[in-house]
Every structure is written in C-alpha cells, then in structure tokens.
Design an enzyme around this catalytic site. Sequence first.
Site, mmCIF file in Angstrom:
data_model
loop_
_atom_site.group_PDB
_atom_site.id
_atom_site.type_symbol
_atom_site.label_atom_id
_atom_site.label_comp_id
_atom_site.label_asym_id
_atom_site.label_seq_id
_atom_site.Cartn_x
_atom_site.Cartn_y
_atom_site.Cartn_z
ATOM 1 C CE1 TYR A 129 25.549 40.362 36.634
ATOM 2 C CE2 TYR A 129 26.241 38.204 37.372
ATOM 3 C CZ TYR A 129 26.439 39.563 37.309
ATOM 4 O OH TYR A 129 27.544 40.113 37.901
ATOM 5 C CG LEU A 185 43.545 44.175 29.904
ATOM 6 C CD1 LEU A 185 43.447 43.665 31.325
ATOM 7 C CD2 LEU A 185 44.907 44.814 29.655
ATOM 8 C CB THR A 186 42.128 39.650 24.559
ATOM 9 O OG1 THR A 186 41.026 40.262 23.872
ATOM 10 C CG2 THR A 186 41.646 38.979 25.842
#
Length: 346
Positions: A53, A242-243
Amino acid sequence: MKQRKLGRTGLEVTEICLGTMTWGVQNTEADAHEQIDYALDAGINFMDTAEVYAIPSSPDTYGKTETYIGSWFKKTGKRDKFILASKISGGGTNWIREGRRPDRQSVREAVEGSLKRLQTDYIDLYQVHYASRGHYHFGTAWKYAPENQDTADVLDNIADTLQGLDDMVREGKIRHVGLSNETAWGIGQWLNLAEQGGLPRVASVQNEYSLIQRVFDLDLAELSHHEDVGLLAYSSLASGVLTGKYLGGQVPPGTRATVQPGGLWRNNDYSAPAVQAYIDLAARHGLDIAQMAIAFALSRPFMTAVIIGATTMEQLKTDIAAADLTLSDQVISEINAIYRAYPRPL
C-alpha cells in the site's frame, strides 16, 4: 463498538476494522492521522495495512501507508491501542523483491521492512496478501484455471512460507498468521501443513465480500465455521460502486476511478442493474446505501470484521456508524431476493 474473536488467537477485534490502502495516493499523511484519531475515538481497536500500500501501487508508493501509520505511532505513543494487521505481497510485482513469491527468506525480509516503516517491534496479524499459485480474486474469476497448478510445488511453497512465519513468531516479530485472497482448498492446506508441522495456525482470511460479491457464502463459509477461520471482509462497498456514484458512466472528481483507470472492474454492465436494485431497496426503507451494505456484511455468521476504507472524513463517519444499524427481517428478505436475481453480476 462490538468485538469479535479473531480465530483461536484469544484476541478480540472490533467488528469494524480501519482500512488504509488509500493513504499515500488519495490521502495525505495528515489525512491518515486524522482518520486513525477518529477511529480510535469511535472505539475501533483494529487496523489493517500491507507492504504494497498505497493503492494503486507503484515503486513510489510502496510502503507509504505503513510509514504513515508508523509516524502516528511515534507521534502519539499509542501503538498499544491497536491490533495491527499487515501483509506480505503474494509475488509477481517486480519492484517488491524482484517479484519473488513468499518463501522462508522473503517473509523475514518483508516483516523486518514493515516493522521498520511501522516503527514498532511486532505485528499482531501478519497475512499473505494473495495466493502466488493463481486465484479467482481481483476480478480474475472468469480466467481462473486451477487445473494448471502444480500440487507438489504449491504445497512445498506453503510449507516453506509457514517455516518463515514460524521464525517470525518465535522471534516475537509477529504474533499470529492470516491469509488474504485465498480459496477453501488453499486455506485447508495451510491448516493441514501447520498442524502436521507444529507451525502457526491460520487465524483469519481477508477476502472480498459485498452485496455483489458473495462467493464466501459457499464452501468458504463452511470452512470458516468448522475451522474458526473468520472473514475479514474488504470492499464491502465494492470500491464505492455500490453507492451508485459510477452509474451511467459517471466518474466524479477525486474518486478511485480517477486515480486507477480501468481498476474498477466491479463497475460494469452486469453489476449496474444489481447496484441500482440495492440503491432502490435502501431508499424504500430510508437507509443509507453504504450503511446498509456494511450492516449486511456484519450480519453474516462468518464475519469477524468489515474493513472500511474512506477518502474523506464524512465517508469514514458514515461507514463506522453502520455498526449501529441492525437490518430488519424485511430488508434482509429483499436483499436475498435481489441476490437471487443477480447472483454473480461481476
């Protein structure tokens, strides 16, 4: 904040885990520290990161997220407030140990590098980021070909990697072991080889789980139940898909789609009608779609924690508040009806 058992480790982690993969690309060090502060104040004791990351990964961003966490530990002196999870890359990335897959030696190199960046002398849960033999995660399910795997090579590599993890446990550099982006068969082999060799037992598996990605409901759920290998779910909002913010081809400024073109494989012609159906369901019941999605994941019997990632404080607050939401039987029933209509829309 409710806590749940982390496998057979004796540790209890909050059911919401603070995810960190945007720190270093979409979020600054100051943003990262603000998110950690807020999560701690909200009662969260669990934080997840990885050597690779920030995401999207590059040689310039490698290790940045761990570095930000380490500077927070140094600044606050609150290392003891978090159960910290990190991961070793599964291999194939040429700027991480020249692309080598995990083995006994590379585990040591990875752990010691992470400890230095994190400015700590131990990691509570150390995970193998993804299976080096090939897997069906990261949108690769339609190309999954386990028949091409060499069984003896896979088992030899798992055994060798377990020896490296055992070295780190014995030296106190890591406390427990987990997997990520694994299969039911794969987890079974890690468990069997650990038991045969008196090596560290897998405590958890970090796989994707959301309203539009429910592979875990099948064989993985059975393994999780019988073997106490709980799920640490990532992408429970399907990277924001999904928003509904990407419906109709939209790419709002500052979203993941702007920094990782082509990386939102969850956003496609198959997922769009399912996403719209879940958004409509949430609206009918007066629910925030993000909170409904996270609350559903938390309701699953195999769930240990849902890892939430946010690029804004508003998103973070909304997502953490999902822990206080209990979905009604009616909402669950309607979710299951949509799932039956769109079982694999990716």
